[in-house]
Scaffold this motif. Structure first.
Motif, mmCIF file in Angstrom:
data_model
loop_
_atom_site.group_PDB
_atom_site.id
_atom_site.type_symbol
_atom_site.label_atom_id
_atom_site.label_comp_id
_atom_site.label_asym_id
_atom_site.label_seq_id
_atom_site.Cartn_x
_atom_site.Cartn_y
_atom_site.Cartn_z
ATOM 1 N N VAL A 24 0.457 -1.341 0.104
ATOM 2 C CA VAL A 24 0.268 -0.011 -0.124
ATOM 3 C C VAL A 24 1.213 1.627 0.196
ATOM 4 O O VAL A 24 0.506 2.649 -0.707
ATOM 5 N N ASP A 25 1.763 1.367 0.944
ATOM 6 C CA ASP A 25 2.925 2.242 1.249
ATOM 7 C C ASP A 25 3.590 2.698 -0.456
ATOM 8 O O ASP A 25 3.526 3.640 -1.071
ATOM 9 N N ASP A 26 3.666 2.018 -0.934
ATOM 10 C CA ASP A 26 3.664 1.948 -2.462
ATOM 11 C C ASP A 26 3.913 2.128 -3.547
ATOM 12 O O ASP A 26 4.078 3.228 -4.362
ATOM 13 N N ALA A 110 -5.091 3.469 -2.838
ATOM 14 C CA ALA A 110 -4.150 5.042 -3.594
ATOM 15 C C ALA A 110 -5.124 5.626 -4.153
ATOM 16 O O ALA A 110 -5.125 7.192 -4.141
ATOM 17 N N ASP A 111 -6.135 5.237 -5.143
ATOM 18 C CA ASP A 111 -7.321 6.061 -5.940
ATOM 19 C C ASP A 111 -7.895 6.902 -4.843
ATOM 20 O O ASP A 111 -8.696 7.989 -4.724
ATOM 21 N N VAL A 112 -8.535 5.852 -3.789
ATOM 22 C CA VAL A 112 -9.509 6.404 -2.184
ATOM 23 C C VAL A 112 -8.492 7.646 -1.615
ATOM 24 O O VAL A 112 -8.934 8.776 -1.092
ATOM 25 N N ALA A 113 -7.282 7.399 -1.171
ATOM 26 C CA ALA A 113 -6.705 8.432 -0.779
ATOM 27 C C ALA A 113 -6.145 9.979 -1.397
ATOM 28 O O ALA A 113 -6.181 10.430 -1.050
ATOM 29 N N ASP A 114 -5.654 9.524 -2.706
ATOM 30 C CA ASP A 114 -5.519 10.618 -4.010
ATOM 31 C C ASP A 114 -7.166 11.690 -3.701
ATOM 32 O O ASP A 114 -6.895 12.711 -3.563
ATOM 33 N N GLU A 115 -8.510 10.867 -3.741
ATOM 34 C CA GLU A 115 -9.457 11.468 -3.753
ATOM 35 C C GLU A 115 -9.315 12.824 -2.724
ATOM 36 O O GLU A 115 -10.155 13.641 -2.302
ATOM 37 N N LEU A 116 -9.471 11.704 -1.127
ATOM 38 C CA LEU A 116 -9.339 12.411 0.108
ATOM 39 C C LEU A 116 -8.181 13.687 0.081
ATOM 40 O O LEU A 116 -8.869 14.631 0.474
#
Length: 339
Positions: A24-26, A110-116
């Motif tokens: 996930v971090d990568d 990563a898609d979710v984190a980017d939107e948040l």
């Protein structure tokens, strides 16, 4: 274990879920949004020794006025928090409903984190892909817990006798009957060799678990929908949720004193009368993020008459929201973890 960049993010000693944490971090780093803090550890015995991770971005890494936090629990999946300037001042904490599997593919996380981080909201689409290494991580986590309890890994010899092999059973508590579970254990240990799968009674048909998608999106009044009401109920702190539920139970209106007296000696959710007002600020904070785009409030108050009330048009919708909350407590914000 807490790992903060800069510096290498080595594997925490013995953490079975570290490959998932690293994947996930990568994925986040490849997207250009590496978290400022990565925490990987496990809960205590009272919470089943389950593993978890926390990824956090402070206000300097977010587009809003506060930070973002993503929490992962081995059995419950992903949650997110919107934080104020101080990372421990949580304004909103709720399940990431768009990640439909507990161990979601790192790219979708990563898609979710980017939107948040960019818009402080979840994406519109849902993600069903599970990480390729999920099965291995679950097996490693099971062995990890057995080791902490002084047991050998699944399938390995019992070193006490040197001859006995381990037995691995999988019992689905939602579809398998009690009789099936007993038969499986008996057959596995040779206590009842005649109990084979063909002789088991038919399992009942699986009943789908209700979810927020079952709630109506129609306007109940002042722009509120059943889904907005549930999202509010799920995101507020447990004390504020209990107060809302009490008001629904008594018909939508209660005096300050009635609410204070009810919770002062409540057997499950006691609240100091002096802290009722502070507890209810959670409702206003959550309403700003998940409520309708107007000035209406879910919980109204009249300081002159000293009463709380909820608009009658919203009571039935709140009842349905609490029915779902009772059926799906895994979707609700819980007390902060001690670990």
């Amino acid at each position: 274990m807490l790992l903060d960049p800069p510096g290498p993010r080595g594997k925490p000693q013995g953490m079975p879920h570290w490959p998932y944490v690293q994947a996930v971090d990568d994925a986040l780093t490849a997207r250009g949004i590496p978290p400022g803090t990565v925490r990987a550890s496990h809960h205590g015995l009272e919470r089943g020794l389950t593993t978890y991770m926390t990824l956090a971005w402070d206000v300097s890494r977010s587009s809003g006025r506060g930070g973002i936090r993503l929490d992962w629990e081995e059995r419950q999946g992903w949650y997110y928090a919107l934080t104020d300037l101080h990372p421990y001042d949580v304004l909103l904490y709720i399940v990431v409903t768009v990640l439909r599997t507990p161990m979601a593919a790192p790219e979708t996380v990563a898609d979710v984190a980017d939107e948040l981080l960019r818009h402080r909201r979840l994406p519109d689409q849902e993600f069903w892909a599970e990480w390729d290494g999920a099965r291995e991580i679950r097996a490693a986590a099971t062995d990890f817990r057995r080791t902490l309890l002084g047991l050998g890994p699944v399938g390995k010899p019992d070193h006490g006798s040197g001859t006995r092999e381990g037995v691995q059973l999988t019992i689905d508590t939602q579809t398998d009957t009690y009789e099936q579970a007993i038969a499986a254990v008996q057959a596995a240990y040779g206590l009842n060799p005649a109990a084979v799968a063909s002789s088991w009674p038919d399992a009942p048909a699986a009943v789908p678990r209700p979810g927020p998608e079952s709630l109506s999106g129609e306007d109940l009044g002042q722009g509120w929908t059943e889904r907005m009401l549930f999202d509010t109920v799920a995101a507020v702190v447990p004390g504020a949720r209990a107060v809302l539920r009490r008001l629904v139970e008594v018909g939508g209106t209660a005096s300050y004193e009635e609410v204070q007296d009810h919770f002062a000696a409540h057997p499950e959710r006691p609240i100091d009368p002096k802290r009722i007002g502070g507890t209810l600020t959670s409702i206003r904070a959550v309403r700003r993020r998940v409520g309708p785009d107007n000035r209406s409030n879910l919980l109204e108050r009249d300081d002159r008459r000293r009463i709380y009330w909820i608009e009658p048009a919203l009571l039935e919708g709140l009842k349905r929201a609490f029915d779902l909350a009772e059926a799906r407590p895994d979707l609700l914000r819980q007390e902060p973890a001690d670990s």
